[in-house]
Design an enzyme around this catalytic site. Structure first.
Site, PDB file in Angstrom:
ATOM      1  N   LYS A  27      42.910 101.715  79.844  1.00 19.88           N
ATOM      2  CA  LYS A  27      42.324 101.956  81.168  1.00 19.88           C
ATOM      3  C   LYS A  27      43.331 102.659  82.070  1.00 19.88           C
ATOM      4  O   LYS A  27      44.305 102.073  82.513  1.00 19.88           O
ATOM      5  CB  LYS A  27      41.869 100.669  81.854  1.00 19.88           C
ATOM      6  CG  LYS A  27      40.973 101.013  83.052  1.00 19.88           C
ATOM      7  CD  LYS A  27      40.810  99.906  84.060  1.00 19.88           C
ATOM      8  CE  LYS A  27      41.872  99.861  85.097  1.00 19.88           C
ATOM      9  NZ  LYS A  27      41.955 101.054  85.974  1.00 19.88           N
ATOM     10  N   GLY A  40      52.339  97.959  86.513  1.00 18.98           N
ATOM     11  CA  GLY A  40      51.785  98.031  87.869  1.00 18.98           C
ATOM     12  C   GLY A  40      52.443  97.015  88.780  1.00 18.98           C
ATOM     13  O   GLY A  40      53.603  96.633  88.575  1.00 18.98           O
ATOM     14  N   GLY A  93      50.178  91.753  87.908  1.00 21.72           N
ATOM     15  CA  GLY A  93      50.768  91.180  86.694  1.00 21.72           C
ATOM     16  C   GLY A  93      50.453  89.703  86.581  1.00 21.72           C
ATOM     17  O   GLY A  93      50.099  89.194  85.514  1.00 21.72           O
ATOM     18  N   GLU A 134      55.318  95.409  82.809  1.00 16.73           N
ATOM     19  CA  GLU A 134      56.373  96.199  83.438  1.00 16.73           C
ATOM     20  C   GLU A 134      55.981  96.321  84.899  1.00 16.73           C
ATOM     21  O   GLU A 134      55.014  97.015  85.229  1.00 16.73           O
ATOM     22  CB  GLU A 134      56.467  97.552  82.720  1.00 16.73           C
ATOM     23  CG  GLU A 134      57.788  98.227  82.931  1.00 16.73           C
ATOM     24  CD  GLU A 134      57.704  99.209  84.062  1.00 16.73           C
ATOM     25  OE1 GLU A 134      58.003  98.800  85.197  1.00 16.73           O
ATOM     26  OE2 GLU A 134      57.330 100.356  83.800  1.00 16.73           O
ATOM     27  N   CYS A 190      58.982 102.674  89.720  1.00 17.70           N
ATOM     28  CA  CYS A 190      59.310 101.253  89.725  1.00 17.70           C
ATOM     29  C   CYS A 190      60.814 101.018  89.698  1.00 17.70           C
ATOM     30  O   CYS A 190      61.287 100.017  90.204  1.00 17.70           O
ATOM     31  CB  CYS A 190      58.631 100.559  88.556  1.00 17.70           C
ATOM     32  SG  CYS A 190      58.793 101.488  87.035  1.00 17.70           S
ATOM     33  N   GLU A 233      58.950  95.956  97.654  1.00 20.69           N
ATOM     34  CA  GLU A 233      58.791  97.282  97.052  1.00 20.69           C
ATOM     35  C   GLU A 233      57.935  98.173  97.958  1.00 20.69           C
ATOM     36  O   GLU A 233      56.780  97.866  98.231  1.00 20.69           O
ATOM     37  CB  GLU A 233      58.131  97.155  95.674  1.00 20.69           C
ATOM     38  CG  GLU A 233      58.116  98.472  94.931  1.00 20.69           C
ATOM     39  CD  GLU A 233      57.589  98.329  93.505  1.00 20.69           C
ATOM     40  OE1 GLU A 233      56.492  97.799  93.308  1.00 20.69           O
ATOM     41  OE2 GLU A 233      58.301  98.784  92.583  1.00 20.69           O
TER      42      GLU A 233
HETATM   43  P1  NAI Z   1      47.938  97.847  90.591  1.00 21.40           P
HETATM   44  O1  NAI Z   1      48.882  96.990  89.849  1.00 21.40           O
HETATM   45  O2  NAI Z   1      46.824  97.167  91.318  1.00 21.40           O
HETATM   46  O3  NAI Z   1      47.267  98.925  89.616  1.00 21.40           O
HETATM   47  C1  NAI Z   1      47.771  99.287  88.354  1.00 21.40           C
HETATM   48  C2  NAI Z   1      46.658  99.271  87.318  1.00 21.40           C
HETATM   49  O4  NAI Z   1      46.121  97.954  87.218  1.00 21.40           O
HETATM   50  C3  NAI Z   1      45.459 100.159  87.639  1.00 21.40           C
HETATM   51  O5  NAI Z   1      44.964 100.699  86.435  1.00 21.40           O
HETATM   52  C4  NAI Z   1      44.466  99.185  88.241  1.00 21.40           C
HETATM   53  O6  NAI Z   1      43.130  99.606  88.127  1.00 21.40           O
HETATM   54  C5  NAI Z   1      44.719  97.957  87.409  1.00 21.40           C
HETATM   55  N1  NAI Z   1      44.359  96.685  88.053  1.00 21.40           N
HETATM   56  C6  NAI Z   1      44.415  96.363  89.365  1.00 21.40           C
HETATM   57  N2  NAI Z   1      44.040  95.090  89.566  1.00 21.40           N
HETATM   58  C7  NAI Z   1      43.713  94.576  88.357  1.00 21.40           C
HETATM   59  C8  NAI Z   1      43.245  93.312  87.904  1.00 21.40           C
HETATM   60  N3  NAI Z   1      43.040  92.303  88.750  1.00 21.40           N
HETATM   61  N4  NAI Z   1      43.023  93.132  86.587  1.00 21.40           N
HETATM   62  C9  NAI Z   1      43.255  94.130  85.715  1.00 21.40           C
HETATM   63  N5  NAI Z   1      43.681  95.353  86.077  1.00 21.40           N
HETATM   64  C10 NAI Z   1      43.916  95.582  87.386  1.00 21.40           C
HETATM   65  O7  NAI Z   1      48.778  98.725  91.610  1.00 21.40           O
HETATM   66  P2  NAI Z   1      48.207  99.509  92.901  1.00 21.40           P
HETATM   67  O8  NAI Z   1      47.305  98.604  93.669  1.00 21.40           O
HETATM   68  O9  NAI Z   1      47.692 100.814  92.467  1.00 21.40           O
HETATM   69  O10 NAI Z   1      49.531  99.760  93.723  1.00 21.40           O
HETATM   70  C11 NAI Z   1      50.056  98.751  94.605  1.00 21.40           C
HETATM   71  C12 NAI Z   1      51.549  98.654  94.490  1.00 21.40           C
HETATM   72  O11 NAI Z   1      51.918  98.294  93.166  1.00 21.40           O
HETATM   73  C13 NAI Z   1      52.325  99.944  94.732  1.00 21.40           C
HETATM   74  O12 NAI Z   1      52.513 100.191  96.091  1.00 21.40           O
HETATM   75  C14 NAI Z   1      53.601  99.641  94.026  1.00 21.40           C
HETATM   76  O13 NAI Z   1      54.447  98.862  94.826  1.00 21.40           O
HETATM   77  C15 NAI Z   1      53.171  98.822  92.834  1.00 21.40           C
HETATM   78  N6  NAI Z   1      53.055  99.646  91.619  1.00 21.40           N
HETATM   79  C16 NAI Z   1      54.046  99.573  90.689  1.00 21.40           C
HETATM   80  C17 NAI Z   1      54.010 100.372  89.567  1.00 21.40           C
HETATM   81  C18 NAI Z   1      55.078 100.317  88.545  1.00 21.40           C
HETATM   82  O14 NAI Z   1      55.318 101.304  87.871  1.00 21.40           O
HETATM   83  N7  NAI Z   1      55.706  99.183  88.314  1.00 21.40           N
HETATM   84  C19 NAI Z   1      52.945 101.358  89.374  1.00 21.40           C
HETATM   85  C20 NAI Z   1      51.904 101.316  90.363  1.00 21.40           C
HETATM   86  C21 NAI Z   1      51.992 100.502  91.453  1.00 21.40           C
END
Ligand code: NAI
Ligand code: MG
Length: 497
Positions: free
Chosen positions: A190, A244, A249, A266, A300, A400
């Site tokens: 996804k 993410g 997580g 991660e 990240c 972050e």
């Molecule tokens: P997110 O963690 O919500 O999204 C990442 C992925 O997870 C996307 O594909 C999203 O659709 C999916 N996702 C979201 N909620 C989920 C759930 N409950 N169950 C399963 N899948 C789910 O991150 P978001 O909201 O896009 O960004 C928010 C913050 O997260 C950013 O400002 C940043 O601080 C952090 N982030 C960190 C990343 C990294 O590389 N470690 C990458 C993206 C965001």
């Protein structure tokens, strides 16, 4: 300018059609018939409509992936043939490197010279690296007590769910797909809702080069109560790999409890990037900039806490601000752009909100801290931002931000910085700048982080593992460590008596 126009047309045709889900080797609309738009963050204009997959589509994809795993040709295929498919996929991506770079830049905003020379190049390298692993997965023989012949087999885990973010859309797809497929798993991937396009293009090429139906399924859609959570909760998915936010997580870990699926995470970071007075300051300035402004700070492992030794603070800051002033911000499709827009309005607002928080906390704004609306009226831009006079306990130092916002913290000595570096919930990465090799190595072993860069920053190679300590997650991706994530070990006892 002509160059930009010409290159833009590389994906124009492709963007004209609505994108579907890849299930069992076929492109199909979402069961609900719904779709959503993906936007170019530099213009705020829609690029294309994409199918909005939900639980029902994940269900179909898992059935296809399970069948492909248990009954399809995939399991019986020679490892060398799996390798050939991955090599071919890498070749096809490489042939279209400019097209992929354009598409990534349009969907994510990042400067095209980064998407071309970092994202695309490393995607290709990652697929090739894992293609090589297909034929090198080995078990062991042991000599136990008694008359037994004992050996271990390294087998694929099964059906794997992979949920990836928007900051490196195609590269994260490669980090996840490369090892999972090399080990013989089948996958439901996804992509992030903000940036689904390059993963779909990879899916098309995977079909073209001949991956059997059901081996790679791609479900575009949203996270909570949608396609994402349907994957993390699914009782017939054996493993989930996620990159993410740490909050997400935690949701994924909870969801995994149903069938106790294996999880690798991660998550975020707030890396200390430590500059000692004896460092090559010009190199450290370049490293500090790469650490925080690369990919608009949406990294990240961004070096977002810059620790500078007091003695060189003023000299370092004057060099740093001079360089930041020359950074060209704009549409990523322009080859001259070094800093593009943030991925979305949400992210831009989140970053600007953190700038307000920092000001209220008493941090000193050196530059940026706002959107460059006068110069760039459209798009989700945030000016490169530096806060000086930050203390490690401020929110701007602890949370972050995920944007081009640097927090500068001054330190007096080695002991002080060693303590402060670890006073953080995260532990993904760290940077150390010094010419004193003893000091560097002492700090390397002290700092709680999955990656430490000494006199460099943001270096990556498919051979080097990447992952976090503490709240930055668990499991290591890349290198041979990803092989651990995507295989099970089976112990076999044969009675010889
Ligand atoms: P997110 O963690 O919500 O999204 C990442 C992925 O997870 C996307 O594909 C999203 O659709 C999916 N996702 C979201 N909620 C989920 C759930 N409950 N169950 C399963 N899948 C789910 O991150 P978001 O909201 O896009 O960004 C928010 C913050 O997260 C950013 O400002 C940043 O601080 C952090 N982030 C960190 C990343 C990294 O590389 N470690 C990458 C993206 C965001
Ligand atoms: Mg989220």
């Amino acid at each position: 300018m002509a160059v930009v126009q010409e290159k833009k047309s590389l994906c124009e045709e492709w963007l004209k059609t609505e994108k579907k889900l890849l299930i069992d080797g076929k492109w199909v609309p979402a069961e609900s018939g719904k779709s959503f738009e993906t936007f170019n963050p530099a213009t705020e204009k829609p690029l294309c409509r994409v199918a909005e997959g939900s639980k029902a589509d994940v269900e179909k994809a898992v059935v296809a992936a399970r069948r492909a795993f248990e009954e399809g040709p995939w399991r019986k295929m020679a490892a060398a043939e799996r390798a050939r498919l991955l090599y071919r996929l890498a070749d096809e991506i490489e042939k279209r490197a400019d097209e992929f770079a354009q598409l990534e830049t349009m969907d994510n905003g990042k400067p095209v010279r980064e998407s071309r020379w970092v994202d695309v190049v490393q995607t290709v390298e990652t697929f090739r690296y894992y293609a090589g692993w297909c034929t090198k997965l080995e078990g062991e023989t042991t000599s136990v007590n008694g008359k037994f012949f004992t050996y271990t087999l390294r087998e694929p885990v099964g059906v794997v769910g992979q949920i990836i973010p928007w900051n490196f859309p195609m590269l994260m797809a490669a980090w996840k797909l490369g090892p999972a497929l090399a080990c013989g798993n089948t996958v439901v991937l996804k992509p992030a809702e903000q940036t689904p396009l390059t993963a779909l293009r990879i899916g098309e090429l995977a079909c073209e080069v001949g991956f059997p139906p059901g081996v790679l399924n791609i479900i575009t859609g949203f996270g909570p109560d949608a396609a994402g959570s349907a994957i993390s909760n699914h009782m017939d998915i054996d493993k989930v790999a996620f990159t993410g936010e740490d909050k997400t997580g935690r949701e994924i870990v909870k969801a995994s409890a149903g069938n106790l699926k294996r999880v690798s995470l991660e998550l975020g970071g707030k890396a200390p990037n430590i500059v000692f007075a004896d460092a090559d300051l010009d190199a450290a300035v370049r490293g500090a900039m790469l650490g925080i402004f690369f990919n608009q700070g949406q990294v990240c492992c961004a070096g977002s806490r810059l620790f500078i030794e007091e003695k060189v603070h003023d000299e370092f800051m004057s060099k740093l601000t001079k360089h930041v002033g020359t950074m060209r911000q704009g549409n990523g499709l322009d080859e001259q752009t070094v800093i593009g827009p943030q991925v979305s309005k949400d992210q831009m607002e989140r970053i600007l909100n953190y700038c307000d928080i920092a000001k209220k906390e008493g941090a000193k704004l050196v530059c940026g801290g706002e959107s460059p609306k006068a110069d760039l009226p459209n798009g989700y831009f945030v000016k490169p931002t530096i806060f000086d006079g930050v203390t490690n306990d401020m929110r701007i130092a602890q949370e972050e931000v995920f944007g081009p916002v640097l927090s500068v913290i001054t330190f007096k000595n080695e002991q002080e910085v060693a303590e402060q570096a670890n006073k953080i919930l995260y532990g993904l990465s760290a940077g150390i700048w010094t010419q004193d090799i003893k000091k560097a190595h002492k700090l390397v072993s002290h700092v709680k982080a999955g990656t430490v860069w000494v006199n460099c920053y943001n270096q990556f190679d498919p051979q080097m593992p990447f992952g976090g300590y503490k709240m930055s997650g668990y499991g290591r991706e890349l290198g041979k460590h990803s092989i651990e994530l995507y295989t099970n070990v089976k112990s076999v006892w044969v009675n010889l008596d």
